[in-house]
Design an enzyme around this catalytic site. Structure first.
Site, PDB file in Angstrom:
ATOM      1  N   CYS A  12       0.877  -1.172   0.000  1.00 10.25           N
ATOM      2  CA  CYS A  12       0.000   0.000   0.000  1.00 10.25           C
ATOM      3  C   CYS A  12       0.916   1.224   0.000  1.00 10.25           C
ATOM      4  O   CYS A  12       1.653   1.441   0.962  1.00 10.25           O
ATOM      5  CB  CYS A  12      -0.883  -0.070   1.249  1.00 10.25           C
TER       6      CYS A  12
ATOM      7  N   CYS B 215     -10.274  10.688   8.269  1.00  9.99           N
ATOM      8  CA  CYS B 215      -9.011  10.110   7.812  1.00  9.99           C
ATOM      9  C   CYS B 215      -7.840  10.850   8.464  1.00  9.99           C
ATOM     10  O   CYS B 215      -7.758  12.075   8.407  1.00  9.99           O
ATOM     11  CB  CYS B 215      -8.953  10.227   6.292  1.00  9.99           C
TER      12      CYS B 215
ATOM     13  N   GLU C 154      -4.065  11.585  -2.227  1.00  4.50           N
ATOM     14  CA  GLU C 154      -5.086  11.316  -3.233  1.00  4.50           C
ATOM     15  C   GLU C 154      -4.368  11.150  -4.591  1.00  4.50           C
ATOM     16  O   GLU C 154      -3.861  12.122  -5.152  1.00  4.50           O
ATOM     17  CB  GLU C 154      -6.085  12.492  -3.267  1.00  4.50           C
TER      18      GLU C 154
ATOM     19  N   SER D  91     -13.742   5.719  -3.340  1.00  7.36           N
ATOM     20  CA  SER D  91     -14.115   5.822  -1.929  1.00  7.36           C
ATOM     21  C   SER D  91     -15.414   6.601  -1.834  1.00  7.36           C
ATOM     22  O   SER D  91     -15.415   7.827  -1.881  1.00  7.36           O
ATOM     23  CB  SER D  91     -13.005   6.536  -1.157  1.00  7.36           C
ATOM     24  N   LEU D  92     -16.523   5.899  -1.710  1.00  2.00           N
ATOM     25  CA  LEU D  92     -17.834   6.540  -1.805  1.00  2.00           C
ATOM     26  C   LEU D  92     -18.328   6.997  -0.424  1.00  2.00           C
ATOM     27  O   LEU D  92     -18.596   8.168  -0.224  1.00  2.00           O
ATOM     28  CB  LEU D  92     -18.821   5.563  -2.454  1.00  2.00           C
ATOM     29  N   HIS D  93     -18.488   6.083   0.475  1.00  2.00           N
ATOM     30  CA  HIS D  93     -18.841   6.325   1.894  1.00  2.00           C
ATOM     31  C   HIS D  93     -20.243   6.887   2.138  1.00  2.00           C
ATOM     32  O   HIS D  93     -20.742   6.846   3.261  1.00  2.00           O
ATOM     33  CB  HIS D  93     -17.831   7.244   2.597  1.00  2.00           C
TER      34      HIS D  93
ATOM     35  N   ASN E 121     -11.653   2.869  11.056  1.00  2.00           N
ATOM     36  CA  ASN E 121     -10.551   2.778  12.013  1.00  2.00           C
ATOM     37  C   ASN E 121     -10.513   4.058  12.834  1.00  2.00           C
ATOM     38  O   ASN E 121     -10.689   5.146  12.291  1.00  2.00           O
ATOM     39  CB  ASN E 121      -9.232   2.608  11.268  1.00  2.00           C
TER      40      ASN E 121
ATOM     41  N   CYS F  25      -6.133   1.341   7.037  1.00  3.29           N
ATOM     42  CA  CYS F  25      -6.647   2.388   6.169  1.00  3.29           C
ATOM     43  C   CYS F  25      -6.991   3.634   6.966  1.00  3.29           C
ATOM     44  O   CYS F  25      -7.691   3.555   7.977  1.00  3.29           O
ATOM     45  CB  CYS F  25      -7.925   1.912   5.490  1.00  3.29           C
TER      46      CYS F  25
HETATM   47  N1  SAH Z   1      -7.178   9.256  -1.145  1.00  2.80           N
HETATM   48  C1  SAH Z   1      -7.557   7.992  -1.647  1.00  2.80           C
HETATM   49  C2  SAH Z   1      -6.638   6.865  -1.278  1.00  2.80           C
HETATM   50  C3  SAH Z   1      -6.076   6.860   0.116  1.00  2.80           C
HETATM   51  S1  SAH Z   1      -7.246   6.557   1.406  1.00  2.80           S
HETATM   52  C4  SAH Z   1      -8.973   7.669  -1.254  1.00  2.80           C
HETATM   53  O1  SAH Z   1      -9.523   8.349  -0.407  1.00  2.80           O
HETATM   54  O2  SAH Z   1      -9.528   6.769  -1.840  1.00  2.80           O
HETATM   55  C5  SAH Z   1      -7.503   4.809   1.272  1.00  2.80           C
HETATM   56  C6  SAH Z   1      -8.849   4.321   1.794  1.00  2.80           C
HETATM   57  O3  SAH Z   1      -8.910   4.441   3.220  1.00  2.80           O
HETATM   58  C7  SAH Z   1     -10.014   5.122   1.263  1.00  2.80           C
HETATM   59  O4  SAH Z   1     -11.038   4.262   0.862  1.00  2.80           O
HETATM   60  C8  SAH Z   1     -10.405   5.937   2.469  1.00  2.80           C
HETATM   61  O5  SAH Z   1     -11.716   6.390   2.410  1.00  2.80           O
HETATM   62  C9  SAH Z   1     -10.178   4.958   3.575  1.00  2.80           C
HETATM   63  N2  SAH Z   1     -10.123   5.545   4.904  1.00  2.80           N
HETATM   64  C10 SAH Z   1      -9.679   6.758   5.256  1.00  2.80           C
HETATM   65  N3  SAH Z   1      -9.774   6.945   6.588  1.00  2.80           N
HETATM   66  C11 SAH Z   1     -10.289   5.806   7.101  1.00  2.80           C
HETATM   67  C12 SAH Z   1     -10.602   5.348   8.413  1.00  2.80           C
HETATM   68  N4  SAH Z   1     -10.384   6.124   9.474  1.00  2.80           N
HETATM   69  N5  SAH Z   1     -11.113   4.114   8.553  1.00  2.80           N
HETATM   70  C13 SAH Z   1     -11.319   3.315   7.488  1.00  2.80           C
HETATM   71  N6  SAH Z   1     -11.022   3.668   6.229  1.00  2.80           N
HETATM   72  C14 SAH Z   1     -10.522   4.894   6.027  1.00  2.80           C
HETATM   73 FE1  SF4 Z   2      -7.181  12.161   1.343  1.00  3.56          FE
HETATM   74 FE2  SF4 Z   2      -8.221   9.711   0.884  1.00  3.56          FE
HETATM   75 FE3  SF4 Z   2      -7.790  10.590   3.390  1.00  3.56          FE
HETATM   76 FE4  SF4 Z   2      -9.752  11.679   1.945  1.00  3.56          FE
HETATM   77  S1  SF4 Z   2      -9.627   9.541   2.637  1.00  3.56           S
HETATM   78  S2  SF4 Z   2      -8.256  12.820   3.192  1.00  3.56           S
HETATM   79  S3  SF4 Z   2      -8.843  11.657  -0.077  1.00  3.56           S
HETATM   80  S4  SF4 Z   2      -6.248  10.202   1.847  1.00  3.56           S
END
Ligand code: SAH
Ligand code: SF4
Length: 356
Positions: free
Chosen positions: A105, A119, A163, A215-217, A293, A336
């Protein structure tokens, strides 16, 4: 937005290396290139190259990453590398060993400007883009660690810090190198994006059919605007159109990532809305459920295992493929969204300068 200040050993193209080797016999180019990519070797380790040239290459082609720490999870199957890169930034890479595959990763940026509140990388803010060489070297260094334990890296996911579609040029140069020179198959390279639509459109036109994760959420704009601020600029409808375009060109099913947040996006109505969005794509999107997480700057907790399982079952009953992603590396903050090296280091470890 600065790139890395100097070209490091994995930044160089083959042509640039050829120029650096001017005056050497032609076969040196293959030797050194093979050394870097097939043997994962540093110039000083290339014993088939004369000493003087090795020394010169070591000086001209510095490594991009200086290892700060390596953390290994309790089960020994997840390793987090913390690196320092030029300009005092720190980035992290995670290696995950599974029975049938080994996945790295990688980070694409030091920090991230997208500001998703849940995040840890987003909470820390943006520092700088990583160069292609800084990204490739993360894979090489993790692959060396794996090789020393008899394992071979098979997959790379751009799910570390940053990103990827906000740093498209370097990310795509790295993808090309990982595919062409490290020999990873395009479908084993996964780009995860929060939904930077113009970058997604261009991704559809690139010449390698990589795997895409979005990453939809949240499945409606009101909630997604809150969780993922970039949604205010590129709302769900636009994102879906660009995602479909990618699927049409690449003929690959895409997956939606869904961090399960207690009481926020884990209700039955969320599953119904999500399933409807998935089925609008042809072929229907797959859903990866990731229990949220915990991070220092976000108050909400992850959904309970029972809620996650019920949400998955509901999606499946609605005709959508859904899997729960196991949390890897939570004990070493390697899961993640937990990557935020800089925020933890700053203020905790003051920089000291020797007197004199
Ligand atoms: N910026 C990109 C890739 C890095 S984040 C993106 O957002 O897709 C990688 C993955 O981790 C994404 O799906 C993001 O939404 C998820 N992620 C971020 N913070 C998280 C958390 N606290 N718990 C679980 N997944 C998380
Ligand atoms: Fe950046 Fe991905 Fe984290 Fe959103 S989830 S802040 S796009 S790393």
């Amino acid at each position: 937005m600065r790139a890395a200040p100097t070209a490091t050993r994995y930044d160089l193209t083959r042509e640039e290396l050829n120029e650096l080797l001017a005056g050497e016999p032609q076969y040196r180019l293959d030797q050194v290139w093979q050394g870097l990519y097939a043997q994962l070797a540093a110039p000083e380790e290339m014993t088939n190259v004369p000493r003087a040239l090795r020394d010169r290459l070591t000086g001209k082609l510095p490594p991009a990453l200086e290892l700060v720490t390596t953390s290994v999870s309790d089960g020994q199957d997840t390793v987090k590398f913390l690196w320092s890169v030029a300009g005092s930034a720190q980035v992290e890479t995670v290696l995950m060993l599974y029975p049938q595959r080994a996945t790295v990763c990688v980070s694409s940026q030091a920090g991230c400007a997208m500001g998703c509140g849940f995040c840890a990388t987003g909470q820390a803010g943006f520092q700088r883009h990583l160069s292609a060489g800084e990204i490739v070297e993360q894979v090489v260094r993790a692959a060396r660690w794996a090789r020393d334990r008899g394992r071979r890296v098979s997959n790379v996911v751009f799910m570390g810090m940053g990103e990827p579609l906000a740093n498209e040029g370097a990310v795509w140069a790295a993808v090309t190198r990982l595919h062409g020179d490290l020999g990873l198959s395009a479908r084993h390279l996964t780009i995860s994006t929060v939904g930077v639509v113009p970058g997604l459109r261009r991704l559809a036109e690139r010449d390698l059919p990589v795997t895409l994760a979005v990453s939809l959420h949240a499945a409606n704009d009101a909630l997604r605007d809150e969780l993922v601020p970039i949604n205010r600029r590129y709302p769900i409808e636009e994102l879906l159109v660009a995602a479909q375009q990618f699927v049409d060109v690449n003929h690959r099913r895409l997956s939606f990532e869904w961090a399960m947040i207690d009481g926020v996006n884990d209700r039955p109505s969320d599953a119904v809305e999500l399933a409807a969005l998935c089925r609008r794509l042809r072929p229907a999107a797959h859903v990866n459920l990731i229990p949220l997480n915990p991070t220092p700057g976000w108050p909400t907790t992850g959904s309970s295992p029972a809620t996650v399982a019920a949400f998955r079952d509901r999606l499946i009953a609605l005709g959508v493929n859904a899997t729960v992603r196991r949390n890897r590396g939570t004990d070493i903050d390697a899961a993640c969204g937990q990557l935020a090296a800089r925020s933890r280091a700053v203020g905790v470890v003051p920089r000291t300068h020797p007197a004199g």
